[in-house]
Design a protein around this motif. Structure first.
Motif, PDB file in Angstrom:
ATOM      1  N   THR A  51       0.826  -1.207   0.000  1.00  0.00           N
ATOM      2  CA  THR A  51       0.000   0.000   0.000  1.00  0.00           C
ATOM      3  C   THR A  51       0.861   1.258   0.000  1.00  0.00           C
ATOM      4  OG1 THR A  51      -1.794  -1.120   1.162  1.00  0.00           O
ATOM      5  CG2 THR A  51      -1.772   1.281   1.274  1.00  0.00           C
ATOM      6  N   ILE A  52       0.466   2.231  -0.834  1.00  0.00           N
ATOM      7  CA  ILE A  52       1.089   3.559  -0.825  1.00  0.00           C
ATOM      8  C   ILE A  52       0.148   4.500  -0.084  1.00  0.00           C
ATOM      9  CG2 ILE A  52       1.910   5.483  -2.224  1.00  0.00           C
ATOM     10  CD1 ILE A  52       2.514   3.551  -4.457  1.00  0.00           C
ATOM     11  N   GLY A  53       0.652   5.106   0.995  1.00  0.00           N
ATOM     12  CA  GLY A  53      -0.183   5.986   1.812  1.00  0.00           C
ATOM     13  C   GLY A  53      -0.126   7.427   1.375  1.00  0.00           C
ATOM     14  N   ALA A  54       1.079   7.905   0.973  1.00  0.00           N
ATOM     15  CA  ALA A  54       1.225   9.309   0.582  1.00  0.00           C
ATOM     16  C   ALA A  54       2.419   9.447  -0.350  1.00  0.00           C
ATOM     17  CB  ALA A  54       1.405  10.207   1.810  1.00  0.00           C
ATOM     18  N   ILE A  55       2.340  10.445  -1.262  1.00  0.00           N
ATOM     19  CA  ILE A  55       3.428  10.706  -2.207  1.00  0.00           C
ATOM     20  C   ILE A  55       3.676  12.201  -2.272  1.00  0.00           C
ATOM     21  CG2 ILE A  55       2.988   8.661  -3.635  1.00  0.00           C
ATOM     22  CD1 ILE A  55       1.451  10.409  -5.565  1.00  0.00           C
ATOM     23  N   VAL A  56       4.873  12.558  -2.740  1.00  0.00           N
ATOM     24  CA  VAL A  56       5.226  13.958  -2.912  1.00  0.00           C
ATOM     25  C   VAL A  56       6.015  14.094  -4.205  1.00  0.00           C
ATOM     26  CG1 VAL A  56       7.421  13.797  -1.666  1.00  0.00           C
ATOM     27  CG2 VAL A  56       6.207  15.992  -1.763  1.00  0.00           C
ATOM     28  N   LEU A  57       5.885  15.241  -4.883  1.00  0.00           N
ATOM     29  CA  LEU A  57       6.557  15.443  -6.162  1.00  0.00           C
ATOM     30  C   LEU A  57       8.067  15.459  -5.980  1.00  0.00           C
ATOM     31  CD1 LEU A  57       6.099  16.161  -9.212  1.00  0.00           C
ATOM     32  CD2 LEU A  57       6.440  18.546  -8.531  1.00  0.00           C
ATOM     33  N   ASP A  58       8.772  14.700  -6.801  1.00  0.00           N
ATOM     34  CA  ASP A  58      10.233  14.735  -6.851  1.00  0.00           C
ATOM     35  C   ASP A  58      10.595  15.753  -7.932  1.00  0.00           C
ATOM     36  OD1 ASP A  58      12.954  14.291  -7.355  1.00  0.00           O
ATOM     37  OD2 ASP A  58      12.812  12.200  -6.734  1.00  0.00           O
ATOM     38  N   GLU A  59      10.837  17.007  -7.513  1.00  0.00           N
ATOM     39  CA  GLU A  59      11.025  18.096  -8.474  1.00  0.00           C
ATOM     40  C   GLU A  59      12.223  17.858  -9.378  1.00  0.00           C
ATOM     41  OE1 GLU A  59      10.946  21.968  -6.789  1.00  0.00           O
ATOM     42  OE2 GLU A  59       9.409  21.453  -5.311  1.00  0.00           O
TER      43      GLU A  59
END
Length: 719
Positions: free
Chosen positions: A52-60
């Motif tokens: 499961t993936i709970g949260a992601i953030v942009l890899d600028e």
């Protein structure tokens, strides 16, 4: 169930897989994964947590790198061919970069994957949005030094042979409360810090991906670095293409055979390309192209891939020579051409001979003994066995296992068995009741074309005592193979109509003669068009144009075939008397009369002529005496069989009962056979006329005549 094949020996196999998924949006990092709740004990809960993936953030940084790589590829990349492509000014580059970062500013905050997917969808096309609403695809970046750190752009990586950057997986479930996504349990372990991005299925991208995969494969092959090797390899000997069911013509813009065609383009001269569709493909994503790195991050492990295609290339390990049918055929053609040149024959005869040999129909006939015959020397033919075999039960299902299945004892018997199988398949698709109803509807519809008087047209042509020539169109002969280098039915029928043919025979059999029922429709349309054109050229309005009627020549065993030929546009049909019992012959002639089809009976013996005499007057509209041997389906090259039957007591009895109004025609080697006394083929035709023949159906004899000489040959044979 599952079936597998194990191969060993002097064989090397290279594989690769196309995912057909286009990346959309930016590149993200996983900042939170699912966690099993305190006290959870079940394996399913633990597997769900790891998948499961709970949260992601942009890899600028990764996103900007990807965009710049894509922009570079769009502008031609590092071209060494002297192309002076204009480079974007530095200030424009910086402005574009700032705009890109501004677009993803909100993505710098960690979010659940579902929330970020909704944000990405806003900038997609309608088709891509529709796909994401129905299925969510997420690609996980693969670990290993041979995978990461190379070209960031997916297509550019594949074209360089570096392999896929992301393994695309479909989300199995999503948390509506927390926005998390979960993959199939146990299929993958998600680690914090792993890169990921969203994907959609796209036909245009799938095309580019297939081409890039094969480009990278050829690059590695030329470098000799497949599987980490460094030596020259033997040429490929075969290729298998395994696409999933959703990767057909619809995905590739309606183009059929796109993937096999691409394999053929990149593997020129390969002897064989084959394969089949399936529900999934099992294998390593990069196969042998980009190495065999395997680690916990999901390198090049074997796994099941959906909506993908797998390409498998075979070659010899030891570089030994292999048999190539294409090469063997070319060598045979060269040898035959040299032989023909030495004999001083025509330039195309060798090629035509090879084409004919290739197209000969094959039939497994029991040749251990002569075909059985009855007391009157007629062939004994059996109908196909459909209930043979040993019953075997598996659970609640009972199967029939074929054991010592019968072989046909003659060409006619084998022909009948194949025809019965063909008709069974047709009836499965279009039941007899439906075909009968359609035929009756067509007969009552005044706008539908009605059968024309085939026999009447033949009689009118020979009313002045002229020996009537009826040309026959057929692709091949069972014994000699293809009759023409190119068989263009419409063009041929138009030429025959223009030459003044009173009627035309078209062989519609697909078992031995390479025809089809569609040939009847095509021939009728072509003859009508040619007749109208001729009428207009002569100054008429075309309404009174008379086209030659069409005889459907086929092996007819069932009423079903008569109905189908009536719908196809036939004016008359041939019944091979040697293949029918008396009751079947009577039944078929009655059905044909009911649906307004004229019956032309083909006979090869006096016994068969006697069978016709038992029918009522008018049941048969014409007789064709054939020079064919039904046991082998070859011809009597002397032509004596037809001459003998023309002078037989059986034919005299038939004429006495039915009158002289039923024309008797001859078929088989007419126009080819020369007279027994040393004369030419015209002398044989004269002998047929003197023996009482009204005319002849000419197929093979017409095939050896040049198109521009058709009218002249018909005139020279019409004595």
């Amino acid at each position: 169930g599952c079936i597998g094949v194990a191969l060993k020996g002097d064989i090397r196999v290279d594989t690769m897989i196309a995912q057909g998924a286009k990346p959309v949006g930016g590149v993200y990092r996983v900042v939170a994964t699912g966690r099993a709740s305190p006290g959870s004990k079940t394996d399913d809960e633990k597997n769900a947590s790891r998948s499961t993936i709970g949260a992601i953030v942009l890899d600028e940084a990764a996103t900007v790198e990807e965009e710049e790589a894509k922009e570079s590829d769009d502008n031609g990349g590092d071209s060494d061919d002297g192309d002076d492509s204009e480079e974007m000014p530095a200030d424009e580059k910086e402005a574009k970069r700032a705009k890109l970062l501004a677009e993803y500013a909100k993505a710098r905050i960690p979010k659940p994957p579902l929330a970020e997917a909704n944000f990405v969808m806003k900038n997609l096309s309608d088709d891509d949005q529709a796909f994401m609403r129905g299925a969510l695809l997420i690609g996980l970046e693969r670990g290993g030094s041979s995978i990461v750190g190379n070209t960031p752009n997916e297509l550019a990586r594949l074209a360089k042979g570096e392999g896929h950057r992301f393994t695309v997986r479909q989300v199995a479930s999503a948390g509506m409360k927390d926005g998390s996504v979960t993959f199939a349990l146990g299929s993958v372990n998600i680690n914090v810090g792993a890169r990921c991005r969203f994907f959609v299925r796209d036909g245009d991208f799938a095309k580019k991906e297939v081409e890039a995969l094969w480009t990278g494969y050829k690059k590695k092959e030329l470098e000799g670095t497949l599987m980490g090797g460094g030596e020259e390899m033997s040429p490929p000997t075969g290729c298998l293409v395994f696409p999933t069911l959703d990767r057909g013509a619809k995905l590739f813009g309606g183009k059929e055979g796109y993937e096999s065609g691409m394999a053929s383009d990149f593997l020129p001269g390969i002897p064989s390309i084959s394969g089949f569709f399936g529900n999934g493909v099992l294998g390593k994503l990069d196969g042998s192209v980009a190495g065999t790195t395997t680690d916990g991050g999901g390198g090049n492990d074997n796994r099941l891939h959906g909506s993908s295609s797998q390409y498998v290339v075979f070659r010899s390990k030891t570089k030994r020579p292999f048999y190539s049918p294409r090469k063997a055929k070319a060598e045979a053609a060269n040898a035959a051409a040299l032989a023909e040149e030495e004999l001083g024959l025509g330039e195309e005869s060798a090629e035509q001979h090879l084409a004919a040999e290739d197209e000969k129909p094959t039939m497994d006939i029991d040749q251990s003994a002569a075909a059985p015959r009855s007391e009157n020397l007629e062939l004994i033919v059996r109908r196909r066995e459909i209930h043979s075999g040993r019953a075997m039960s598996v659970s609640t299902v009972e199967w029939s296992v074929a054991e010592k299945t019968a072989k046909p004892t003659s060409a006619l018997e084998g022909y009948m068995w194949e025809k019965e199988t063909q008709v069974d398949r047709l009836r499965e698709r279009n039941p007899l009741a439906l075909v009968m109803t359609t035929t009756k509807t067509a007969m009552m519809d005044p706008t539908q074309p009605k059968p024309r008087d085939w026999v009447g047209s033949v009689k009118r042509a020979g009313a002045d005592g002229t020996f009537v020539i009826i040309p026959e169109c057929k692709r091949m002969e069972p014994v000699s193979g293809s009759l023409r280098k190119r068989y263009d039915l419409s063009k041929l029928v138009k030429a025959l109509t223009a030459a003044g043919a009173p009627a035309i025979s078209v062989n519609s059999d697909g078992v031995l003669f390479g025809g089809s029922m569609e040939d009847i429709t095509q021939a009728r349309e072509a003859s009508t068009a040619a007749a109208v054109d001729e009428s207009l050229e002569s100054g008429d309005d075309g309404d009174g144009a008379v086209a030659p009627p069409i005889l459907a020549s086929d092996l007819l065993l069932y009423p079903y075939q008569l109905y189908k030929l009536r719908l196809a546009g036939a004016d008359a049909v041939t019944l091979v008397v040697g293949a029918l019992e008396s009751k079947d012959l009577l039944y078929l002639t009655k059905i044909a009369s009911t649906i307004q089809l004229q019956v032309i009976a083909s006979v090869t013996s006096e016994v068969q002529i006697d069978m016709l005499s038992t029918l009522g007057a008018g049941s048969v509209n014409a007789i064709v005496i054939s020079n064919r041997d039904l046991e082998t389906f070859d011809f009597d090259n002397s032509g004596g069989q037809a001459l003998s039957l023309l002078q037989s007591e059986a034919l005299a009895s038939f004429r006495e009962k039915n009158g002289e109004d039923v024309p008797v025609l001859v078929e088989g080697r007419v126009g080819i056979v020369e007279a027994a006394d040393g004369g030419d083929n015209v002398a044989y035709i004269q002998a047929l006329k003197d023996a009482g023949a009204f005319g002849a159906i000419v197929g093979g004899g017409m095939a050896i005549v040049n198109e521009e000489d058709v009218a002249e040959s018909m005139n020279s044979w019409s004595l």
